[in-house]
Enzyme design. Structure first.
Site, PDB file in Angstrom:
ATOM      1  N   ARG A 126     -39.624   5.987  21.621  1.00  0.00           N
ATOM      2  CA  ARG A 126     -39.687   7.354  20.996  1.00  0.00           C
ATOM      3  C   ARG A 126     -41.162   7.639  19.831  1.00  0.00           C
ATOM      4  NH1 ARG A 126     -33.335   9.213  20.764  1.00  0.00           N
ATOM      5  NH2 ARG A 126     -32.727   7.777  23.195  1.00  0.00           N
ATOM      6  N   ASP A 148     -25.214   1.397  23.147  1.00  0.00           N
ATOM      7  CA  ASP A 148     -25.445   2.224  24.364  1.00  0.00           C
ATOM      8  C   ASP A 148     -24.672   1.399  25.332  1.00  0.00           C
ATOM      9  OD1 ASP A 148     -26.510   4.883  25.821  1.00  0.00           O
ATOM     10  OD2 ASP A 148     -28.357   3.831  26.401  1.00  0.00           O
ATOM     11  N   HIS A 199     -21.719   8.706  28.782  1.00  0.00           N
ATOM     12  CA  HIS A 199     -23.605   8.432  28.482  1.00  0.00           C
ATOM     13  C   HIS A 199     -21.719   8.260  26.858  1.00  0.00           C
ATOM     14  CE1 HIS A 199     -26.812   9.929  30.378  1.00  0.00           C
ATOM     15  NE2 HIS A 199     -26.074  10.628  30.782  1.00  0.00           N
ATOM     16  N   LYS A 239     -21.309  17.818  25.332  1.00  0.00           N
ATOM     17  CA  LYS A 239     -20.837  16.302  24.797  1.00  0.00           C
ATOM     18  C   LYS A 239     -20.123  16.319  23.065  1.00  0.00           C
ATOM     19  CE  LYS A 239     -25.259  16.859  21.873  1.00  0.00           C
ATOM     20  NZ  LYS A 239     -27.009  15.843  21.708  1.00  0.00           N
ATOM     21  N   CYS A 254     -30.768   4.951  29.845  1.00  0.00           N
ATOM     22  CA  CYS A 254     -29.138   5.592  31.453  1.00  0.00           C
ATOM     23  C   CYS A 254     -30.206   5.007  32.905  1.00  0.00           C
ATOM     24  CB  CYS A 254     -29.479   6.942  31.490  1.00  0.00           C
ATOM     25  SG  CYS A 254     -29.780   8.335  30.405  1.00  0.00           S
ATOM     26  N   HIS A 293     -22.901   3.409  29.330  1.00  0.00           N
ATOM     27  CA  HIS A 293     -22.637   4.553  30.196  1.00  0.00           C
ATOM     28  C   HIS A 293     -21.523   4.207  31.251  1.00  0.00           C
ATOM     29  CE1 HIS A 293     -26.824   4.719  29.084  1.00  0.00           C
ATOM     30  NE2 HIS A 293     -26.482   6.367  29.425  1.00  0.00           N
TER      31      HIS A 293
END
Length: 637
Positions: free
Chosen positions: A364, A384, A512, A466, A335, A386
């Site tokens: 990660r 992903d 997102h 979300k 993002c 946005h």
RNA sequence: GCCGGUUUAGCUCAGCUGGUAGAGCACCUGAUUUGUAAUCAGGGGGUCACGGGUUCGAAUCCUGUAACCGGCACCA
């Protein structure tokens, strides 16, 4: 007089208080024998609980869906009783029923061993054979605390101590074992029967908090009869057979190794599968007016400080200090980078909504204990995107996204999808007013998309509420994959803005969103869902052309070349082996289509087609086969 | 990260109380030209996860590390 209304509408009257068991006995001895508990005005109660006023009563038997919960809860108590008998120094804590079974958490200095499990299970059978009555007792809270403290059960005393003072609590006694419990329970330990099994040992934190001491948890499964137990154990075996780690190796899709823990080495066949999924997703995004971008892997740490990730997620980020002392991080998410693209040049309201997608490769540093095959890794790629939009556009964008998501899942063979709505977490950024606004917008958008959502309280992201999409696979397991998150924080933090119709400078909202989640995890799910037997469009090898005699080699090669020229993924098997052997090998390899070519076919220009899982064969002319297979291998959409 | 377990050939596994490793499948070679889920015969292959220690001697006992497995916690 007490009037009891039964489910069929009939009313039975009694001169004074009765129990559910009395009523069941009254109705018939068969029912009395089958009775496990009662439902009084909809609420589950003990069979022997007194009924002193008019009520609606239903006798609960093994046929009731929630009777299994009772059984499993009892199993937990019987297990605890067995443990206390065998290992009196052990302290009991809690033991609920769970999906498919139960567990109980014990506190003791030395862990249980697998041999202990066998002893405990054997003792449980003895307790069942003793058929101890299970009796409910009402206690004063403080008396109960004192009682458990006197027994040295400090965890129990602590639990009871956290119940408001003065309240009456219930304890259940069976044999010499007594436990705090809300109930209800079966009338006696004999009712548990024999269809249970202790499954595994595990550590679990007291009260679920990693800062607390670790308890010893024993998991078990319990059913009303042996047939159900066996069916469950068979299902577990099935799950093991379709384990993606096993199939990944057997089908040479990928491997993982110590030197790259938490990463995937994709082999040619696995990568073919990956690319099939990626290509499909790219076409779907293009058809839905997304633009695709690619952003850097390594980004100066200052961007993560600005975005707020450094505060909360620094521990999960891989960081690098360069020779010249620059502090960089490998991106854990996309993002902030997408906002950087948004910020280039001046954006107008006419540019919105801007749907920016990336097959974003992220890293990660997941805790070592969290890693699991390719499902939970440290290096993964998100599907992903946005969506930069105005508040007014949230609803339309959410509706469009939900539609796209549903189509994608269905194309991959998932039709059972549930939706969770996660609202504000305790640790969050942004004002309460902005959260009010975001939650309201998202929930009304979900409603407009026709979604039925269940509330998942406090589970939202730190930057916004979300929606989470959970799909159910072929053997009934749930996987959370898709997500849609409203973000009102990041555009502010990273100073994203557009010029509105009236010339003012405004903040866009960021949505997102992901459908698959991560490719690695989704491919793992796909492998397990299909048990490696992929539909044609996903199969790494779609067709094998196998010969019976070497005289057919030239024709088999020609068949393969023809199919390949039409875009099919084909291999030939010209080895000097029997056709039985070849059929078996390619069946085991889960190739959807096997084309067998012998002397006859070579002479006639035909092939004998055999589909995976079917012993039937169909002899077809080459042209016909090519058209048929091309049509079947066409990806959806 | 925490608790427990595991780690022996490419895979699945055997190896009793310490005496320098075995099987099946896979692989390679040869023979077999075969009609829809395993043709026959021969052969090669292991620093027993890695590091320390005990011992005349360690796959085996002790200890440290790593990875993996099952949970827990975590999952932006």
């Amino acid at each position: 007089m007490v009037a009891i209304t039964l489910p069929d509408g009939k009313v039975r009257s009694y001169p004074g208080p009765v129990t559910g068991l009395d009523v069941a006995t009254d109705i018939g001895p068969g029912l009395a024998k089958a009775a496990l508990a009662v439902r009084v005005d909809g609420e589950m109660r003990d069979l022997k609980a007194g009924l002193d006023r008019d009520c609606a009563l239903a006798i609960v038997t093994a046929k009731d869906a929630d009777a299994l919960e009772l059984l499993r809860h009892d199993a937990a108590h019987v297990m605890a009783e067995a443990v206390k008998e065998l290992y009196p120094e052990t302290q009991v804590t809690i033991g609920p029923s769970i999906e498919n079974g139960f567990y109980y958490d014990f506190a003791r200095p030395t862990p249980f061993t697998p041999e202990d499990l066998e002893r405990i299970e054997a003792r449980m059978h003895e307790i069942v054979a003793r058929d101890e009555p299970i009796a409910c007792e009402a206690w004063d809270r403080d008396a109960a605390v004192a009682f458990f403290e006197s027994l040295g059960e400090k965890y129990k005393a602590e639990i009871i101590g956290s119940i408001p003072a003065g309240q009456t609590i219930t304890l259940y006694r069976q044999g010499a074992f007594i436990d705090l419990c809300r109930g209800p329970h079966l009338p006696s330990t004999g009712r548990l029967g024999k269809a249970f099994k202790l499954m595994k040992l595990a550590g679990a934190y007291w009260r679920g908090d990693a800062r607390n001491e670790m308890l010893q948890r024993i998991y078990g499964t319990a059913w009303f009869d042996k047939k159900d137990l066996d069916a469950y154990l068979t299902m577990l075996e099935e799950a093991e057979k379709r384990d993606h780690r096993r199939l990944g190796r057997e089908m040479t899709l990928f491997h993982q190794q110590e030197e790259a823990a938490g990463s995937v080495f994709w082999h040619p066949k696995g990568w073919t599968l990956y690319r099939a999924v990626e290509g499909y997703m790219r076409r779907r995004l293009e058809a839905n007016a997304y633009v695709e971008v690619k952003t850097p892997q390594l980004v100066d740490f200052s961007l993560w400080e600005a975005s707020g990730h450094a505060d909360k997620f620094a521990e999960s980020m891989f960081t690098i200090t360069t020779q010249d002392d620059r502090h960089l991080a490998v991106k854990p998410m996309n993002c902030p980078c997408h906002v950087q693209i948004f910020r280039q040049g001046i954006k107008s309201y006419r540019d919105l909504p801007l749907r920016m997608a990336e097959f974003g490769s992220c890293h990660r540093y997941e805790p070592s204990g969290a890693l699991h095959g390719i499902m939970r890794v440290r290096a993964f790629t998100q599907d992903d995107a946005h969506i930069f939009c105005t508040e007014d556009q949230i609803t339309a964008e959410t509706v469009a996204f939900c539609q796209l998501l549903k189509e994608v899942y269905s194309d991959f063979g998932f039709t059972d999808v549930r939706v969770k709505f996660s609202d504000r977490p305790a640790k969050r950024a942004g004002s309460d007013e902005s959260w009010d606004k975001a939650e309201a917008a998202l929930s009304s958008a979900a409603a407009a998309a026709g979604l039925e959502t269940t509330l998942n309280p406090g589970e939202g992201a730190f930057y916004g509420p979300k929606l989470e999409f959970v799909l159910r696979d072929a053997i009934g397991r749930d996987w959370q994959c898709g997500t849609l998150q409203v973000d009102i924080v990041l555009p502010e933090r990273l100073d994203a803005a557009y010029t509105a119709e009236d010339g003012s400078r405004r903040r866009p909202v960021m949505l997102h969103r992901a459908i698959l989640g991560s490719f690695e995890r989704f491919l793992g799910i796909l492998i397990e869902h299909h048990a490696g037997r992929f539909p044609m469009w996903l199969a790494p090898v779609q067709v094998v052309v196998a010969t019976i005699v070497s005289d057919a080699d030239a024709f088999a090669t020609e068949v393969a070349a023809t199919l390949r020229a039409r875009g099919l993924r084909v291999e030939t098997d010209l080895r000097n082996e029997k056709i039985n052997y070849k059929v078996r090998e390619h069946s085991v390899a889960k190739v959807p289509i096997l084309l067998v070519v012998g002397k006859r076919e070579a002479e006639q220009g035909s092939v004998a087609m055999r589909r995976l899982g079917s012993p039937d064969q169909e002899v077809l002319a080459l042209d016909a086969v090519v058209d048929k297979l091309c049509a079947e291998a066409m990806p959806p959409a």
